[in-house]
Motif scaffolding. Structure first.
Motif, PDB file in Angstrom:
ATOM      1  N   ALA A 106      -5.307   7.648  -0.494  1.00  0.00           N
ATOM      2  CA  ALA A 106      -5.198   6.104  -1.511  1.00  0.00           C
ATOM      3  C   ALA A 106      -6.506   5.114  -2.125  1.00  0.00           C
ATOM      4  O   ALA A 106      -6.000   4.520  -2.505  1.00  0.00           O
ATOM      5  CB  ALA A 106      -4.566   5.814  -0.018  1.00  0.00           C
ATOM      6  N   LEU A 107      -7.414   5.802  -0.762  1.00  0.00           N
ATOM      7  CA  LEU A 107      -8.592   4.280  -1.466  1.00  0.00           C
ATOM      8  C   LEU A 107      -8.906   4.699  -2.774  1.00  0.00           C
ATOM      9  O   LEU A 107      -9.348   4.091  -3.489  1.00  0.00           O
ATOM     10  CB  LEU A 107      -9.670   4.425  -0.489  1.00  0.00           C
ATOM     11  CG  LEU A 107      -8.996   3.290   0.828  1.00  0.00           C
ATOM     12  CD1 LEU A 107     -10.313   3.970   2.054  1.00  0.00           C
ATOM     13  CD2 LEU A 107      -8.951   3.099   0.397  1.00  0.00           C
ATOM     14  N   GLN A 108      -7.943   6.406  -3.046  1.00  0.00           N
ATOM     15  CA  GLN A 108      -9.214   6.772  -4.156  1.00  0.00           C
ATOM     16  C   GLN A 108      -8.019   6.804  -5.313  1.00  0.00           C
ATOM     17  O   GLN A 108      -8.230   5.984  -6.659  1.00  0.00           O
ATOM     18  CB  GLN A 108      -9.784   8.568  -4.099  1.00  0.00           C
ATOM     19  CG  GLN A 108      -9.906   9.077  -5.516  1.00  0.00           C
ATOM     20  CD  GLN A 108     -11.365   8.852  -5.292  1.00  0.00           C
ATOM     21  OE1 GLN A 108     -12.242   9.196  -4.884  1.00  0.00           O
ATOM     22  NE2 GLN A 108     -11.226   8.429  -7.208  1.00  0.00           N
ATOM     23  N   HIS A 109      -6.676   6.498  -4.886  1.00  0.00           N
ATOM     24  CA  HIS A 109      -5.823   6.287  -5.756  1.00  0.00           C
ATOM     25  C   HIS A 109      -5.920   4.817  -6.262  1.00  0.00           C
ATOM     26  O   HIS A 109      -5.786   4.594  -7.700  1.00  0.00           O
ATOM     27  CB  HIS A 109      -4.728   6.529  -5.419  1.00  0.00           C
ATOM     28  CG  HIS A 109      -3.139   6.336  -5.739  1.00  0.00           C
ATOM     29  ND1 HIS A 109      -2.847   7.285  -7.241  1.00  0.00           N
ATOM     30  CD2 HIS A 109      -2.303   4.937  -6.115  1.00  0.00           C
ATOM     31  CE1 HIS A 109      -1.962   6.041  -8.021  1.00  0.00           C
ATOM     32  NE2 HIS A 109      -1.419   5.219  -6.916  1.00  0.00           N
ATOM     33  N   MET A 110      -6.056   3.827  -5.467  1.00  0.00           N
ATOM     34  CA  MET A 110      -6.604   2.240  -5.992  1.00  0.00           C
ATOM     35  C   MET A 110      -7.552   2.245  -6.737  1.00  0.00           C
ATOM     36  O   MET A 110      -7.841   1.890  -7.689  1.00  0.00           O
ATOM     37  CB  MET A 110      -6.724   1.734  -4.269  1.00  0.00           C
ATOM     38  CG  MET A 110      -5.468   1.283  -3.936  1.00  0.00           C
ATOM     39  SD  MET A 110      -6.263   0.858  -1.807  1.00  0.00           S
ATOM     40  CE  MET A 110      -6.137  -0.976  -2.457  1.00  0.00           C
ATOM     41  N   HIS A 111      -8.637   2.979  -6.558  1.00  0.00           N
ATOM     42  CA  HIS A 111      -9.908   3.297  -7.425  1.00  0.00           C
ATOM     43  C   HIS A 111      -9.264   3.283  -8.949  1.00  0.00           C
ATOM     44  O   HIS A 111      -9.593   2.974  -9.638  1.00  0.00           O
ATOM     45  CB  HIS A 111     -10.794   4.030  -7.040  1.00  0.00           C
ATOM     46  CG  HIS A 111     -12.123   3.924  -7.410  1.00  0.00           C
ATOM     47  ND1 HIS A 111     -12.534   4.932  -8.840  1.00  0.00           N
ATOM     48  CD2 HIS A 111     -13.215   3.158  -7.954  1.00  0.00           C
ATOM     49  CE1 HIS A 111     -13.145   5.063  -9.439  1.00  0.00           C
ATOM     50  NE2 HIS A 111     -14.097   3.608  -8.828  1.00  0.00           N
ATOM     51  N   ASP A 112      -8.969   4.323  -8.974  1.00  0.00           N
ATOM     52  CA  ASP A 112      -8.360   5.182 -10.278  1.00  0.00           C
ATOM     53  C   ASP A 112      -7.674   4.493 -11.361  1.00  0.00           C
ATOM     54  O   ASP A 112      -7.558   4.226 -12.293  1.00  0.00           O
ATOM     55  CB  ASP A 112      -8.114   6.946 -10.078  1.00  0.00           C
ATOM     56  CG  ASP A 112      -9.087   7.608  -9.302  1.00  0.00           C
ATOM     57  OD1 ASP A 112     -10.095   7.576  -9.417  1.00  0.00           O
ATOM     58  OD2 ASP A 112      -8.082   9.065  -9.139  1.00  0.00           O
ATOM     59  N   ASN A 113      -6.743   3.573 -10.310  1.00  0.00           N
ATOM     60  CA  ASN A 113      -5.400   2.627 -10.657  1.00  0.00           C
ATOM     61  C   ASN A 113      -5.854   0.992 -10.353  1.00  0.00           C
ATOM     62  O   ASN A 113      -5.431   0.881 -11.503  1.00  0.00           O
ATOM     63  CB  ASN A 113      -3.803   3.691 -10.263  1.00  0.00           C
ATOM     64  CG  ASN A 113      -3.830   5.102 -10.642  1.00  0.00           C
ATOM     65  OD1 ASN A 113      -3.131   4.371 -11.585  1.00  0.00           O
ATOM     66  ND2 ASN A 113      -4.174   5.716  -9.297  1.00  0.00           N
ATOM     67  N   GLY A 114      -7.069   1.279 -11.040  1.00  0.00           N
ATOM     68  CA  GLY A 114      -7.324  -0.571 -11.333  1.00  0.00           C
ATOM     69  C   GLY A 114      -6.113  -1.337  -9.761  1.00  0.00           C
ATOM     70  O   GLY A 114      -5.730  -2.580  -9.775  1.00  0.00           O
ATOM     71  N   ILE A 115      -6.176  -0.761  -8.478  1.00  0.00           N
ATOM     72  CA  ILE A 115      -5.048  -1.383  -7.331  1.00  0.00           C
ATOM     73  C   ILE A 115      -6.175  -2.088  -6.749  1.00  0.00           C
ATOM     74  O   ILE A 115      -6.959  -1.431  -6.120  1.00  0.00           O
ATOM     75  CB  ILE A 115      -4.832   0.128  -6.737  1.00  0.00           C
ATOM     76  CG1 ILE A 115      -3.642   0.027  -7.879  1.00  0.00           C
ATOM     77  CG2 ILE A 115      -3.890  -1.142  -5.633  1.00  0.00           C
ATOM     78  CD1 ILE A 115      -2.623   1.631  -7.693  1.00  0.00           C
TER      79      ILE A 115
END
Length: 547
Positions: free
Chosen positions: A461-470
């Motif tokens: 989840a944290l990687q997804h947030m980082h990659d998508n500007g979340i």
């Protein structure tokens, strides 16, 4: 999942924080979470109340403390080198061996440099404007972070009932969950143990060996299964290490997180004679295989459960020589599996000792602690030492000790006034960027398997947030309510609701709401639910992009 842009975000607001993440707890989950955060190149600070790593294995030093999971799966799976390097000595390791393992992990990966010991978190408050958490400790420190992660463990807050007269007791008394480092000398002493749950089942046989007299006060008998502990041979150690990948794969799919396969049969699939043969074989092997490798419907079929319950009661009557004591030790008011069955290490055999007696307090409870011992009705039992093995304020107890406030200053403990509400047991609506490891409504199963799965989910989840500007991730209220209903439906289909004072429903703590604290469809099914959430773009969570 819904992705939003926050229109109220002040672009001039400073975004710097002391750490990317603050983690509460340096037990199994906290150490593993720290390693995950490092792998994501995120700065982190772990705050731990104890003076070293270990969590529950730091605090629970009482005699007889050991795992109920096989040693090789009460461990980390993230490092092949660690698995091959560490040598477990026993099938079910003692507290000192388990603690040594965590100390070894902390040394090997240099984890202590990011851990603050002898410190308790007093509050964690979310700020809407800056989308950061401010974490304050009992030492007056204050840290800001983007992600607030709790790894406090499900059994961390010991529970001591409010016994009248305890302050007047002239001897020594101890709480198993806060056992002194220097140990306790029982030699020649009259010792009382209050409680017969999992902790008491472990401590009673060892205290009986030293004490002049041991008196056990029992309200509810436990379904203690034989552990059949043994030393691991070099051959077994090599075989485990050669097959670790398969072992972990099996454990991750298992109901209880163990390297076992389902029995592949129900009680009605075989004859009564074959039922007894299967149960006898599993009893002699020992461990939780007795529940999970005999019949697949023990927890959901009343008839099969009765067959297994009767079998165990007959075993107790065979082992315990005094018929009256044996009957007191036989659970009759709840089916096997409805309460946590501990593994015993010569537990029932201990009641055959001349210096051990059992006092039933189910109908006549303990009325008070006297200066000389314990009073039950008109009888007083003298004691030099009292040991309270009275359990824990499970899962939510430790979290409720912290003043956690989410969006608009809402208190977590107020939000959970009628029981915990979560999405996957990981997120809470109204508490953005707060993640729980081993929090409420996650599986009741072998903790390492469950915790590592959750931590890997959080890492994804944290990687997804980082990659998508979340910037923010927050559980959806509708998803939270659906998860609650899902857990209620699961537990109502089992024998778990057919017992009183069940701690995994919160019933052991006066005033605590009756609510499902765990996910009871199994560790394997839970892992699938978590993966489905990821596959659907973190369905059940709202993701807010940076403005």
């Amino acid at each position: 999942m819904s992705i939003q842009t926050d229109p109220h975000r002040d672009a001039t607001q400073p975004r710097s924080t002391d750490f990317d993440a603050v983690v509460v707890g340096a037990g199994f989950s906290g150490l593993r979470m720290l390693q995950e955060l490092r792998g994501l190149d995120l700065s982190a600070r772990v705050i731990e109340a104890g003076s070293d790593v270990g969590g529950t294995w730091y605090w629970n030093r009482y005699p007889g403390a050991r795992t109920d999971s096989q040693s090789w799966v009460y461990a980390y799976s993230f490092s092949e080198e660690l698995q091959q390097d560490w040598r477990w000595r026993e099938r079910y390791p003692t507290q000192p061996e388990t603690l040594s393992y965590f100390e070894h992990v902390a040394d090997r990966f240099d984890l202590r440099r990011d851990i603050e010991f002898d410190t308790r978190v007093e509050s964690a408050v979310f700020d809407d404007a800056s989308t950061t958490w401010t974490v304050t400790t009992d030492r007056g420190q204050s840290y800001t972070c983007r992600y607030f992660i709790t790894a406090t463990g499900p059994l961390s807050q010991p529970y001591l009932p409010d016994f009248d007269g305890l302050a007047d007791f002239e001897g020594q008394w101890f709480l198993t969950g806060r056992w002194p480092k220097e140990g306790v000398d029982f030699a020649g002493k009259r010792v009382a143990v209050v409680g017969t749950g999992a902790t008491a089942v472990q401590i009673i046989p060892l205290v009986a060996r030293e004490a002049a007299q041991l008196t056990v006060f029992q309200r509810t008998p436990s379904w203690a299964l034989p552990a059949r502990n043994d030393i691991l041979t070099d051959f077994e150690d090599r075989a485990i290490k050669a097959n670790y990948d398969a072992i972990w794969e099996q454990a991750r799919q298992h109901f209880y997180g163990f390297p076992m396969d389902p029995a592949g049969r129900t009680g009605s699939d075989v004859t009564p004679e074959e039922q007894q043969r299967i149960l006898e074989r599993a009893w002699e092997i020992g461990g939780f295989g007795f529940l999970f490798e005999t019949f697949d419907d023990i927890l959901v079929n009343d008839e099969t459960n009765k067959i297994v319950s009767d079998f165990v009661r007959n075993k107790i009557r065979t082992v315990v020589e005094d018929p009256a004591t044996a009957e007191l030790l036989c659970p009759k008011d709840h089916p096997i599996g409805s309460k946590r069955p501990p593994l015993g290490h010569y537990y029932y055999e201990t009641y055959n000792r001349d210096n051990v007696r059992l006092v039933d307090v189910s109908t006549t409870p303990i009325s008070r602690i006297t200066p000389n011992g314990i009073r039950v009705g008109d009888d007083e039992y003298e004691a030099d030492i009292i040991i309270f093995a009275t359990g824990f304020d499970a899962v939510t107890g430790t979290l409720n000790q912290i003043d956690i406030r989410g969006r608009d200053g809402v208190e977590l403990r107020s939000k959970w006034e009628h029981g915990p509400r979560t999405q996957l047991g990981i997120g809470v609506d109204g508490f953005p960027n707060m993640f729980m490891v081993g929090g409420p409504q996650t599986p009741f199963a072998n903790i390492p398997v469950v915790a590592e799965g959750i931590i890997e989910w959080i890492g994804t989840a944290l990687q997804h947030m980082h990659d998508n500007g979340i910037e923010q991730m927050e559980a959806d209220p509708d998803a939270v309510e659906q998860w609650r209903k899902h857990l209620d439906d699961i537990v109502n289909a089992t024998v778990l609701v057919k017992a009183e004072r069940i701690w995994w429903l919160g019933d052991n703590i006066p005033g605590k709401p009756h609510a499902v604290l765990f996910y009871f469809a199994g560790a394997g099914a839970y892992r699938q639910e978590c993966q489905a959430c990821i596959d659907e773009g973190f369905e059940g969570f709202t993701l807010t992009k940076k403005s």
